[in-house]
Write a protein that holds these residues in place. Sequence first.
Motif, PDB file in Angstrom:
ATOM      1  N   GLN A  83      49.311  25.681  32.636  1.00 30.79           N
ATOM      2  CA  GLN A  83      49.341  26.564  31.803  1.00 30.79           C
ATOM      3  C   GLN A  83      47.684  27.433  31.803  1.00 30.79           C
ATOM      4  O   GLN A  83      47.807  28.560  31.944  1.00 30.79           O
ATOM      5  N   LYS A  84      47.080  26.564  32.060  1.00 34.08           N
ATOM      6  CA  LYS A  84      45.762  27.147  32.328  1.00 34.08           C
ATOM      7  C   LYS A  84      45.566  28.025  33.692  1.00 34.08           C
ATOM      8  O   LYS A  84      45.026  28.740  33.592  1.00 34.08           O
ATOM      9  N   ALA A  85      46.159  27.267  34.744  1.00 34.02           N
ATOM     10  CA  ALA A  85      46.236  27.921  36.047  1.00 34.02           C
ATOM     11  C   ALA A  85      47.027  29.159  35.764  1.00 34.02           C
ATOM     12  O   ALA A  85      46.701  30.100  36.466  1.00 34.02           O
ATOM     13  N   SER A  86      48.168  29.258  35.191  1.00 35.40           N
ATOM     14  CA  SER A  86      48.951  30.463  34.906  1.00 35.40           C
ATOM     15  C   SER A  86      47.873  31.570  34.126  1.00 35.40           C
ATOM     16  O   SER A  86      48.065  32.741  34.718  1.00 35.40           O
ATOM     17  N   ARG A  87      47.291  31.041  33.140  1.00 30.93           N
ATOM     18  CA  ARG A  87      46.592  32.109  32.650  1.00 30.93           C
ATOM     19  C   ARG A  87      45.277  32.627  33.427  1.00 30.93           C
ATOM     20  O   ARG A  87      45.241  33.807  33.541  1.00 30.93           O
ATOM     21  N   SER A  90      46.475  34.971  35.897  1.00 35.06           N
ATOM     22  CA  SER A  90      46.637  36.519  35.346  1.00 35.06           C
ATOM     23  C   SER A  90      45.463  37.240  35.159  1.00 35.06           C
ATOM     24  O   SER A  90      45.530  38.450  35.319  1.00 35.06           O
ATOM     25  N   GLU A  91      44.212  36.523  35.176  1.00 36.55           N
ATOM     26  CA  GLU A  91      42.877  37.219  34.942  1.00 36.55           C
ATOM     27  C   GLU A  91      42.355  37.490  36.488  1.00 36.55           C
ATOM     28  O   GLU A  91      41.719  38.123  36.627  1.00 36.55           O
ATOM     29  N   GLN A  92      42.858  36.675  37.561  1.00 33.21           N
ATOM     30  CA  GLN A  92      42.378  36.846  38.869  1.00 33.21           C
ATOM     31  C   GLN A  92      42.915  38.099  39.463  1.00 33.21           C
ATOM     32  O   GLN A  92      44.045  38.759  38.972  1.00 33.21           O
ATOM     33  N   GLN A  93      42.297  38.454  40.343  1.00 35.05           N
ATOM     34  CA  GLN A  93      42.800  39.635  41.163  1.00 35.05           C
ATOM     35  C   GLN A  93      44.036  39.355  42.270  1.00 35.05           C
ATOM     36  O   GLN A  93      43.943  38.309  42.932  1.00 35.05           O
ATOM     37  N   VAL A  94      44.998  40.162  42.062  1.00 33.28           N
ATOM     38  CA  VAL A  94      46.127  40.162  43.050  1.00 33.28           C
ATOM     39  C   VAL A  94      45.764  40.652  44.396  1.00 33.28           C
ATOM     40  O   VAL A  94      44.753  41.693  44.278  1.00 33.28           O
ATOM     41  N   VAL A  95      46.102  40.014  45.512  1.00 31.36           N
ATOM     42  CA  VAL A  95      45.538  40.242  46.699  1.00 31.36           C
ATOM     43  C   VAL A  95      46.077  41.639  47.176  1.00 31.36           C
ATOM     44  O   VAL A  95      47.059  42.233  46.806  1.00 31.36           O
ATOM     45  N   LYS A  96      45.038  42.462  47.737  1.00 33.67           N
ATOM     46  CA  LYS A  96      45.256  43.896  48.140  1.00 33.67           C
ATOM     47  C   LYS A  96      45.451  43.995  49.664  1.00 33.67           C
ATOM     48  O   LYS A  96      44.974  42.845  50.337  1.00 33.67           O
ATOM     49  N   PRO A  97      46.048  45.020  50.224  1.00 31.51           N
ATOM     50  CA  PRO A  97      46.109  44.996  51.776  1.00 31.51           C
ATOM     51  C   PRO A  97      44.752  45.017  52.341  1.00 31.51           C
ATOM     52  O   PRO A  97      43.635  45.547  51.861  1.00 31.51           O
ATOM     53  N   GLY A  98      44.578  44.128  53.514  1.00 29.16           N
ATOM     54  CA  GLY A  98      43.154  44.023  53.976  1.00 29.16           C
ATOM     55  C   GLY A  98      42.187  42.546  53.493  1.00 29.16           C
ATOM     56  O   GLY A  98      41.371  42.352  53.894  1.00 29.16           O
ATOM     57  N   CYS A 102      45.544  33.747  49.057  1.00 28.75           N
ATOM     58  CA  CYS A 102      45.458  32.261  48.755  1.00 28.75           C
ATOM     59  C   CYS A 102      46.324  31.787  49.421  1.00 28.75           C
ATOM     60  O   CYS A 102      47.768  32.083  49.378  1.00 28.75           O
ATOM     61  N   ASP A 103      46.437  30.622  50.311  1.00 31.15           N
ATOM     62  CA  ASP A 103      47.516  29.889  50.812  1.00 31.15           C
ATOM     63  C   ASP A 103      48.331  29.084  50.063  1.00 31.15           C
ATOM     64  O   ASP A 103      49.371  28.473  50.449  1.00 31.15           O
ATOM     65  N   VAL A 104      47.855  28.456  48.851  1.00 29.18           N
ATOM     66  CA  VAL A 104      48.527  27.659  47.952  1.00 29.18           C
ATOM     67  C   VAL A 104      49.445  28.418  46.803  1.00 29.18           C
ATOM     68  O   VAL A 104      50.497  28.066  46.509  1.00 29.18           O
ATOM     69  N   CYS A 105      49.286  29.728  46.551  1.00 26.37           N
ATOM     70  CA  CYS A 105      49.731  30.268  45.406  1.00 26.37           C
ATOM     71  C   CYS A 105      51.243  30.556  45.934  1.00 26.37           C
ATOM     72  O   CYS A 105      51.579  31.006  47.272  1.00 26.37           O
ATOM     73  N   ALA A 121      42.712  26.308  54.993  1.00 28.37           N
ATOM     74  CA  ALA A 121      43.376  26.898  54.267  1.00 28.37           C
ATOM     75  C   ALA A 121      42.205  27.817  53.350  1.00 28.37           C
ATOM     76  O   ALA A 121      41.173  27.370  53.097  1.00 28.37           O
ATOM     77  N   SER A 122      42.889  28.796  52.924  1.00 33.58           N
ATOM     78  CA  SER A 122      42.095  29.842  51.834  1.00 33.58           C
ATOM     79  C   SER A 122      42.621  29.469  50.510  1.00 33.58           C
ATOM     80  O   SER A 122      43.777  29.425  50.239  1.00 33.58           O
ATOM     81  N   TYR A 123      41.647  29.500  49.387  1.00 35.23           N
ATOM     82  CA  TYR A 123      42.117  29.324  48.208  1.00 35.23           C
ATOM     83  C   TYR A 123      41.290  30.549  47.039  1.00 35.23           C
ATOM     84  O   TYR A 123      40.279  30.889  47.111  1.00 35.23           O
ATOM     85  N   CYS A 124      42.382  30.512  46.045  1.00 33.43           N
ATOM     86  CA  CYS A 124      41.902  31.577  44.976  1.00 33.43           C
ATOM     87  C   CYS A 124      41.099  30.936  44.000  1.00 33.43           C
ATOM     88  O   CYS A 124      40.829  29.494  44.097  1.00 33.43           O
ATOM     89  N   GLU A 125      40.609  31.323  43.067  1.00 34.94           N
ATOM     90  CA  GLU A 125      39.431  30.631  41.910  1.00 34.94           C
ATOM     91  C   GLU A 125      40.335  29.220  41.484  1.00 34.94           C
ATOM     92  O   GLU A 125      39.636  28.062  41.280  1.00 34.94           O
ATOM     93  N   THR A 126      41.596  29.333  41.221  1.00 32.42           N
ATOM     94  CA  THR A 126      42.374  28.257  40.527  1.00 32.42           C
ATOM     95  C   THR A 126      42.412  27.107  41.381  1.00 32.42           C
ATOM     96  O   THR A 126      42.029  26.062  41.264  1.00 32.42           O
ATOM     97  N   HIS A 127      42.788  27.293  42.656  1.00 35.79           N
ATOM     98  CA  HIS A 127      43.070  26.252  43.712  1.00 35.79           C
ATOM     99  C   HIS A 127      41.780  25.882  44.479  1.00 35.79           C
ATOM    100  O   HIS A 127      41.852  24.766  45.090  1.00 35.79           O
ATOM    101  N   LEU A 128      40.586  26.372  44.283  1.00 37.19           N
ATOM    102  CA  LEU A 128      39.604  26.267  44.879  1.00 37.19           C
ATOM    103  C   LEU A 128      38.877  25.136  43.922  1.00 37.19           C
ATOM    104  O   LEU A 128      37.819  24.335  44.431  1.00 37.19           O
ATOM    105  N   GLU A 129      39.158  24.934  42.818  1.00 35.57           N
ATOM    106  CA  GLU A 129      38.559  24.011  41.862  1.00 35.57           C
ATOM    107  C   GLU A 129      38.488  22.522  42.189  1.00 35.57           C
ATOM    108  O   GLU A 129      37.598  21.904  42.155  1.00 35.57           O
ATOM    109  N   PRO A 130      39.574  22.136  42.947  1.00 32.86           N
ATOM    110  CA  PRO A 130      39.487  20.842  43.249  1.00 32.86           C
ATOM    111  C   PRO A 130      38.352  20.350  44.471  1.00 32.86           C
ATOM    112  O   PRO A 130      37.622  19.449  44.345  1.00 32.86           O
TER     113      PRO A 130
END
Length: 545
Positions: A83-87, A90-98, A102-105, A121-130
Amino acid sequence: MSAASCLLTEDQFLCSICLDVFTDPVSTPCGHNFCKACISQHWDTKVPYQCPNCNKLFHTRPELLVNTFISEMAAQFRQSAQQKASRSSSEQQVVKPGEVPCDVCTGTRLKALKSCLVCLASYCETHLEPHLARAGLNKHQLIDPVENLEGRMCVKHDKLLKLFCKTDQVCVCMLCTVSEHKTHDVVPLKEEYEGKKAELGKTEAEIQQMIQKRRLKIQEMNRSVELSKEGADREIADGVQVFTALKESVERSQAELIDTIKEKQRETEEQAEGFIRELEQEISELKKRSSEVEQLSRSEDQLHLLQSFTSLNAAPPTKNWTEVRVRPPSYEGTVVRAVTQLEETLSKQMKKLLELKRVQQYEVEVTLDPDTASPYLILPDDGKQVKDSNVRKNLPDNPKRFDYCFCVLAKQSFSSGRFYYEVQVKGKTEWDLGVARESINRKGKIAPSPQNGYWTIWLRNENEYQAGASPSVRLSLKSQPEKVGVFVDYEEGLVSFYDVDAAALIYSFTGCCFKEKLYPYFSPSNNKGGKNSAPLIISPVNPTE
């Protein structure tokens, strides 16, 4: 339960083998918890049976039972984390062209914050936490997000490219160094990176230097354009000056021509009243011609004036009265004389301009010497101006200083050759300018004259100009100079003064015999209660060409 879960952290629900949240957690006899599959696989490959955490040995393989309490807690924590990751997603930026995703999303992919060179692999803020929190992952090498991480792997050995072959100028892995690159010069990637980075820094410095040189060249070209414009402005001013004199001369010649014709006309009228009508017609035609001359003289079109001048220079189309008993007036040579006079005026004007141009080429740097200045004078630090302060300063009385008269000499001296400088006198009602020899008397009252070592001109009472000869010479000037040029030819014994704006010679001392150093001499005179408060200013020479 929810209140208690707030006090628990993620590390309490991680399996120390897979480093992830427990799945089917079981407890060993020593009290440590693992995922059932993780500990089973560990003991399938490790003999004897040993706890991965405390290294306690078991003689027989312990029976593993699911820890219901830990299992429930892990499930709740997993749900809370999702749930925390889901929230957070929603606050993080959706990837834009260029941008790097994130490879895990799954589903909506978010913008990656980092890429891991170990996990590839590349990680967004949530999946980078580990990678930031877990002991096993926080040692991985993280870099700014990049695409194509597979390109950092050796295609032949599937190992990370950690070395650089200087022989082949390619990146290689550890296995490459024992195969096809065995005898090559191989260095760590970081070492070659720092070397190449240093080269790039040098290249950047060279590029910046090239940019700076080109910027300086642009400034040089802009300055050339400015100088060109200044030259053009000066040339226009000279042209206006010459053509103004030409116009005035044409107007005077025209007036004289008309007066002459009218006088002869009146004489003819007294001799023959019968020819009045015809003579008036001739006068009308002459006036028309006069108007054409006047109109042409006012034209600024040089080509048009020169092309039309010949036709207007011809004798006026008047009737020949030789067969008439009354002798007609003669106009022969009238226009020619006017044109000749015009040419003489133009020639004199050009001669004056050329003379000033000739002496201006001997411009020298002149600055005022404060050690010679009267205690009443004010000199700025640049030594280019001087004026009366109305207050006598307490200065050391050295032999070089004028102690009574409002005078000052230049720092520069001249004992040969030619030199020229200009001084602005605009707004002043009194001043003295010229040159003086080194041995002049500088104490008490001074009588400037060649016998006393002074070659000067001066202004008094706003419009009374004199040259300091013996006796002094009163000067009659057509206009009041705003800038005075001073020229000296040491060997020739010549000191000349010019009205710079009018390009006119004011006065010359000739036949002088110079045997000492000569110093430029200045006196702004008393300020006369503020009427003469403007300074004398040594000005840069702006050649008239």
